[in-house]
Scaffold this motif. Structure first.
Motif, short mmCIF file in Angstrom:
data_model
loop_
_atom_site.label_atom_id
_atom_site.label_comp_id
_atom_site.label_asym_id
_atom_site.label_seq_id
_atom_site.Cartn_x
_atom_site.Cartn_y
_atom_site.Cartn_z
N UNK A 192 20.09 8.59 20.52
CA UNK A 192 20.48 7.18 20.54
C UNK A 192 19.28 6.26 20.35
N UNK A 193 18.11 6.63 20.88
CA UNK A 193 16.93 5.80 20.68
C UNK A 193 16.52 5.81 19.20
N UNK A 194 16.69 6.94 18.54
CA UNK A 194 16.38 7.02 17.11
C UNK A 194 17.33 6.13 16.31
N UNK A 195 18.62 6.23 16.60
CA UNK A 195 19.61 5.39 15.92
C UNK A 195 19.34 3.91 16.21
N UNK A 196 19.01 3.62 17.44
CA UNK A 196 18.73 2.23 17.83
C UNK A 196 17.54 1.66 17.04
N UNK A 197 16.50 2.47 16.88
CA UNK A 197 15.36 2.02 16.09
C UNK A 197 15.73 1.77 14.64
N UNK A 235 3.41 2.50 24.47
CA UNK A 235 3.84 3.66 25.26
C UNK A 235 3.53 4.97 24.55
N UNK A 236 3.52 4.95 23.23
CA UNK A 236 3.20 6.17 22.50
C UNK A 236 1.69 6.40 22.47
N UNK A 254 12.85 17.80 17.13
CA UNK A 254 13.09 18.13 18.54
C UNK A 254 13.22 16.87 19.38
N UNK A 255 12.36 15.89 19.10
CA UNK A 255 12.39 14.63 19.85
C UNK A 255 13.66 13.84 19.54
N UNK A 294 3.27 12.36 25.90
CA UNK A 294 3.51 10.96 25.57
C UNK A 294 4.98 10.62 25.78
N UNK A 295 5.29 9.34 25.69
CA UNK A 295 6.64 8.85 25.93
C UNK A 295 7.51 9.16 24.71
N UNK A 296 8.31 10.20 24.79
CA UNK A 296 9.11 10.63 23.65
C UNK A 296 10.29 9.70 23.40
N UNK A 297 10.80 9.05 24.44
CA UNK A 297 11.88 8.08 24.26
C UNK A 297 11.38 6.91 23.41
N UNK A 298 10.20 6.39 23.76
CA UNK A 298 9.61 5.30 22.98
C UNK A 298 9.31 5.75 21.56
#
Length: 259
Positions: A170-175, A113-114, A163-164, A65-69
């Protein structure tokens, strides 16, 4: 009522038994979706198979799956999200400011996406929009779900989640910022040549009652080299501030204000 040949019906049943959703089979064979659903039901009865809701849950199917999303959606969930999981009602909800149409669209996009299979919808309320995705399998993707408020229970990432987030910090912080944070312009005054002048500067805030969630945020900032401080506002100790110029520049490059 249009009649369909036995070969069309057999073809449809074979496709559905391969895990292909009803709507896809209906479109592919140009057959009404209701008819396809009835064929599936009759086939299950004939084989004595109990109905099981189809799923593309990555945890249950080992699907890539889309790990960035996901890193972004995890941040949104820990901030302004919750899961309802009880008999007959299962969904993930992310609450967004109604004026931030970009955030609403990104929340929808991340959900799809997930897990593309579950339906996603919007529910408009006074001043906000609830983005909802319907499946009990969001509990698999967010094992932090549990009874009560998030700040009333321990919140820790599973090893696979860590791990993700380590791979996409940065995607985690952004969320997290897009859910429980903001970018503001602060001001103060300085004496310049004997004259007091107003000085403005940008600043990021993250506010969450859960100490565990704040720690996930600050631990990730530490890994990214972003300087932060605790900030008590109106007697509330639940705020994290990023105000150093270099750190704000990093946040601007990777996060930016809500929109």
């Amino acid at each position: 009522m249009e009649q369909h040949s036995l070969s069309i019906r057999a073809h449809a049943v074979a496709l559905m038994n391969q895990g292909i959703p009803n709507r896809v089979v209906a479109t592919q064979l140009n057959v009404p979706r209701g008819t396809v659903g009835w064929w599936r039901s009759e086939d299950r009865k004939a084989r004595g198979v109990a109905y099981e809701q189809p799923t593309d849950c990555p945890r249950c199917t080992s699907r890539q799956f889309d790990e960035v999303a996901y890193a972004y959606l995890l941040g949104l969930y820990l901030g302004d999200g919750h899961i309802v999981s009880k008999p007959g009602q299962h969904h993930l909800s992310i609450f967004c400011n109604a004026t931030q149409i970009g955030l609403i669209a990104e929340a929808e996009r991340a959900m799809r996406r997930v897990m593309p299979l579950p339906s996603v919808s919007r529910r408009h309320k006074l001043g906000c929009v609830e983005v909802k995705s319907y499946t009990k399998h969001w509990c698999c993707m967010f094992p932090q779900h549990g009874p009560g408020m998030k700040h009333q229970r321990k919140i820790a990432l599973e090893p696979w989640q860590q791990t993700i987030t380590d791979a996409h910090p940065w995607e985690f912080v952004r969320g997290l910022i897009h859910s429980d944070g903001c970018r503001v312009t602060n001001w103060t005054t300085r004496l310049v040549g004997g004259e007091r002048k107003r000085y403005e500067y940008p600043r990021y805030f993250f506010t969450n009652v859960s100490a565990d969630i704040r720690r996930l945020f600050t631990d990730t900032l530490d890994k990214l080299g972003v300087e932060w401080t605790h900030c008590t506002r109106h007697g509330n100790p639940y705020n994290i501030s990023v105000a150093r110029r270099a750190s704000v520049a990093l946040m601007d490059a990777h996060v930016g204000p809500k929109y």
